[in-house]
Design a protein around this motif. Structure first.
Motif, PDB file in Angstrom:
ATOM      1  N   ARG A  60       1.674   7.745  -0.118  1.00  0.00           N
ATOM      2  CA  ARG A  60       1.117   6.579  -0.669  1.00  0.00           C
ATOM      3  C   ARG A  60      -0.191   6.751  -1.675  1.00  0.00           C
ATOM      4  O   ARG A  60      -0.757   7.736  -1.706  1.00  0.00           O
ATOM      5  CB  ARG A  60       0.745   5.505   0.090  1.00  0.00           C
ATOM      6  N   SER A  84       9.860   3.237  -2.991  1.00  0.00           N
ATOM      7  CA  SER A  84       9.431   3.389  -1.501  1.00  0.00           C
ATOM      8  C   SER A  84      10.288   4.106  -0.539  1.00  0.00           C
ATOM      9  O   SER A  84       9.802   4.478   0.551  1.00  0.00           O
ATOM     10  CB  SER A  84       9.115   1.856  -1.335  1.00  0.00           C
ATOM     11  N   TYR A 131       9.210   7.642   0.484  1.00  0.00           N
ATOM     12  CA  TYR A 131       7.996   7.654   1.257  1.00  0.00           C
ATOM     13  C   TYR A 131       8.243   8.588   2.574  1.00  0.00           C
ATOM     14  O   TYR A 131       9.136   8.338   3.437  1.00  0.00           O
ATOM     15  CB  TYR A 131       7.268   6.406   1.521  1.00  0.00           C
TER      16      TYR A 131
END
Length: 235
Positions: free
Chosen positions: A59, A10, A13
Motif C-alpha cells: 500500500r 488492488s 496487493y
C-alpha cells in the motif's frame, strides 16, 4: 515522468510466489553488440529455465498499490546470482525513481558491482478495476565494477598499481502485461508477460569505438542507426 510511481490494481496487493521462465532471447543487431564474447550463447542457455522468487506489492496511501522495488529486485537478484549476491538494495530517500544496489555475484571471483538505476519514463493503465493491467518503464542504468590492481615485480620488489573501476551504461525499456485469475472470493494468482529491451548508450558506443570494437566510415550516422534498435531483447 507519468506519475511518481506505477499504481497497480488492488488485486496485486500482497506477497506472491513467482515462477519466471525465459521464452525468448534475441540479438537484433548481432552477437558482437549483444555483449562480451560468449554472452549471447550464455543468455540463450536461460531459455526454458525457471527462476523462483518472491514479489511484494504494498500500500502507498489510500487504495494505491505499488511494487516494493527493493524487496523485489533483491529477491530476483538472489535467485539469479546466488543467495549471498546482494549486499545492499535500496531506494535513496524512498524515491521510486532511483534504485541502488551493491552486488557480489556467484562466479565473479568476489568482484563487487555497484548498480545505479534512474527511471526516465513510465506509463500504465488508468483502468485498474478489470482483470488485465499493462505498464511500461524506461530506465538508465550505470554499473561500476571493481578491478583488482595490476601486480608485478621489479627486481626483488613487488608492486601493485591501483586500477579504476570498469563502468558500463545501458538504457532499458520494460513492458509488462498482467492478467488475474479470479477464484470464488479472491484472486488466486495472476500471469504476466514481460519484454525487456536493452539499448546501447552513446557513452558505451563511444567507448567501443575507442577500443576499435566498432568501426566504420561514418561513426555518427552509425550510432543514429544503432540507438533506435535494442541490442538485447528478452521475453
Amino acid at each position: 515522468l507519468e506519475g511518481p510511481d506505477i499504481f497497480y490494481p488492488s488485486w496485486m496487493y500482497g506477497l506472491w510466489n513467482v515462477s519466471s521462465t525465459t521464452r525468448v532471447v534475441q540479438a537484433p543487431l548481432g552477437e558482437q553488440l549483444f555483449g562480451r564474447p560468449g554472452a549471447l550463447a550464455e543468455a540463450e542457455k536461460e531459455i526454458g529455465q525457471t527462476l523462483r522468487y518472491k514479489a511484494r506489492f504494498k500500500r502507498a496511501g489510500g487504495d494505491a498499490v505499488v511494487a516494493d522495488r527493493p524487496f523485489n529486485v533483491d529477491s530476483i537478484s538472489r535467485a539469479s546470482m546466488g543467495d549471498g549476491a546482494v549486499l545492499q538494495c535500496m531506494e535513496p530517500d524512498d524515491n521510486a525513481n532511483r534504485l541502488q544496489m551493491t552486488l557480489v555475484p556467484v562466479g565473479a571471483g568476489g568482484r563487487v558491482f555497484v548498480a545505479d538505476l534512474k527511471v526516465t519514463a513510465r506509463d500504465f493503465s488508468r483502468e485498474r478495476s478489470g482483470s488485465v493491467f499493462g505498464c511500461s518503464e524506461s530506465s538508465h542504468q550505470i554499473i561500476s565494477a571493481e578491478n583488482d590492481p595490476l601486480k608485478g615485480n621489479v627486481g626483488n620488489d613487488r608492486f601493485a598499481i591501483p586500477r579504476g573501476p570498469t563502468v558500463s551504461e545501458k538504457d532499458i525499456d520494460v513492458v509488462q502485461l498482467f492478467c488475474r485469475e479470479q477464484g470464488d472470493t479472491e484472486v488466486l494468482s495472476f500471469k504476466s508477460v514481460q519484454r525487456i529491451c536493452t539499448f546501447m548508450t552513446e557513452a558505451d558506443f563511444r567507448a567501443r569505438v575507442r577500443a576499435k570494437k566498432i568501426q566504420g566510415n561514418n561513426i555518427a550516422r552509425l550510432y543514429d542507426d544503432i540507438k533506435k534498435t535494442p541490442i538485447d531483447v528478452r521475453v
